[in-house]
Design an enzyme around this catalytic site. Structure first.
Site, PDB file in Angstrom:
ATOM      1  CG  ASN A   9      34.278  40.117  74.422  1.00 58.60           C
ATOM      2  OD1 ASN A   9      34.919  39.615  75.357  1.00 58.60           O
ATOM      3  ND2 ASN A   9      34.674  41.219  73.791  1.00 58.60           N
ATOM      4  CE  LYS A  11      33.153  44.072  75.538  1.00 61.35           C
ATOM      5  NZ  LYS A  11      32.764  45.439  75.165  1.00 61.35           N
ATOM      6  CG  HIS A  97      37.213  44.025  71.498  1.00 60.58           C
ATOM      7  ND1 HIS A  97      37.057  45.261  72.099  1.00 60.58           N
ATOM      8  CD2 HIS A  97      35.976  43.484  71.435  1.00 60.58           C
ATOM      9  CE1 HIS A  97      35.775  45.437  72.380  1.00 60.58           C
ATOM     10  NE2 HIS A  97      35.103  44.376  71.986  1.00 60.58           N
ATOM     11  CD  GLU A  99      36.101  46.824  75.240  1.00 66.44           C
ATOM     12  OE1 GLU A  99      36.422  45.713  75.697  1.00 66.44           O
ATOM     13  OE2 GLU A  99      34.907  47.184  75.119  1.00 66.44           O
ATOM     14  CD  GLU A 169      32.688  43.978  68.697  1.00 70.20           C
ATOM     15  OE1 GLU A 169      31.760  43.384  69.267  1.00 70.20           O
ATOM     16  OE2 GLU A 169      33.760  44.260  69.254  1.00 70.20           O
ATOM     17  N   GLY A 175      29.040  49.227  74.227  1.00 71.86           N
ATOM     18  CA  GLY A 175      28.781  49.577  75.625  1.00 71.86           C
ATOM     19  C   GLY A 175      28.048  50.893  75.809  1.00 71.86           C
ATOM     20  CB  SER A 215      24.487  48.585  72.052  1.00 70.35           C
ATOM     21  OG  SER A 215      25.393  49.362  72.810  1.00 70.35           O
ATOM     22  N   GLY A 237      27.833  43.193  76.915  1.00 64.75           N
ATOM     23  CA  GLY A 237      27.035  43.259  78.138  1.00 64.75           C
ATOM     24  C   GLY A 237      25.898  42.249  78.195  1.00 64.75           C
TER      25      GLY A 237
END
Ligand code: 13P
Length: 255
Positions: A9, A11, A97, A99, A169, A175, A215, A237
């Protein structure tokens, strides 16, 4: 046997040139994906079509969007429909998600409609669930995630639920560099499978892929992927670098 899925992902990262470079670098490392392993690139909307062309005819590599609107079309300035995503080559779409839930106030009801509209257009939803830190600290994480699933997935028929990928998640792991332990991931994944078995059937519970996200990186992936109910990862990430993401793909093979 459930497919193993490693999904990156991105993002809101990567311009068109940067994104193309990253995908080409990953593809260059693989003649094909490891056995029974699906790799998904979940990229920003403006990059979808160009990356779809790069992925064409590369078996085992697929394309995802990171969201879609719950209506078919209409006066929703700035939004993107499921049909549009399909028209530029997406096969998957991330929905729910944390976010999007947190910053864009997406509700259980909207997410239920998004899942339905995605399936209507033959997009595979990667449906995200997961608890914030305060909920984990109160030890309420299992009922919290159960509610997310009941509210946004359990309206589906059994046939349709089998077309969904679930991604657990935990919000506190996204993150932050704090990965859930393998035991924490396994506990939740097994609980999700039990819920699906109760609402639908144990066959469906056994068939549905459940990914871990938060992570996840080249160092911890294989430990997480060894858990019996962890069927891959949704990687943030660590999916932004070809070497790191490729190492995670290889971790799938070693399990
Ligand atoms: P990180 O891997 O950066 O923690 O992000 C996880 C995530 O949100 C994937 O959807």
């Amino acid at each position: 046997m459930r497919p193993f899925i490693v999904a990156g992902n991105w993002k809101m990262n990567k311009t068109l040139e940067e994104g193309l470079t990253l995908v080409r670098e990953v593809l260059a490392r693989f003649e094909r994906t490891p056995p029974n392993t699906t790799v998904v690139f979940a990229v920003p909307c403006p990059l979808l079509q160009a990356i779809s062309e790069v992925l064409r005819e590369r078996q085992g590599f697929y394309l995802a969007a990171q969201n879609c609107h719950h209506e078919e079309q209409g006066a929703y300035t700035g939004e993107v429909s499921a049909a549009m995503l399909v028209s530029v080559g997406a096969q998957y779409v991330i929905l729910g998600h944390s976010e999007r839930r947190q910053y864009f106030r997406e509700t259980h009801e909207q997410l239920a409609r998004k899942v339905t509209v995605a399936l209507r257009h033959n997009l595979t939803p990667i449906f995200c669930c997961g608890e914030p830190l305060a909920v984990r600290e109160r030890n309420h994480h299992l009922p919290y995630v159960a509610r997310q699933l009941r509210a946004s997935l359990f309206h589906l028929s059994e046939t349709d639920l089998r077309r969904v990928v679930i991604a657990y998640e935990p919000v506190w792991a996204i993150g932050t560099g704090k990965t859930a332990s393998s035991a924490q991931a396994q506990e939740m994944h097994a609980a999700i499978r039990q819920l699906v078995a109760k609402r639908y059937s144990s066959e469906t519970a056994q068939a549905i892929p459940i990914l871990y996200g938060g992570s996840c990186n080249a160092q911890n992936a294989s430990q997480l992927f060894q858990q019996p109910d962890v069927d891959g990862g949704l990687i943030g990430g660590a999916s932004l670098r070809a070497d790191e993401f490729s190492a995670i793909i290889c971790a799938a093979r070693s399990t």
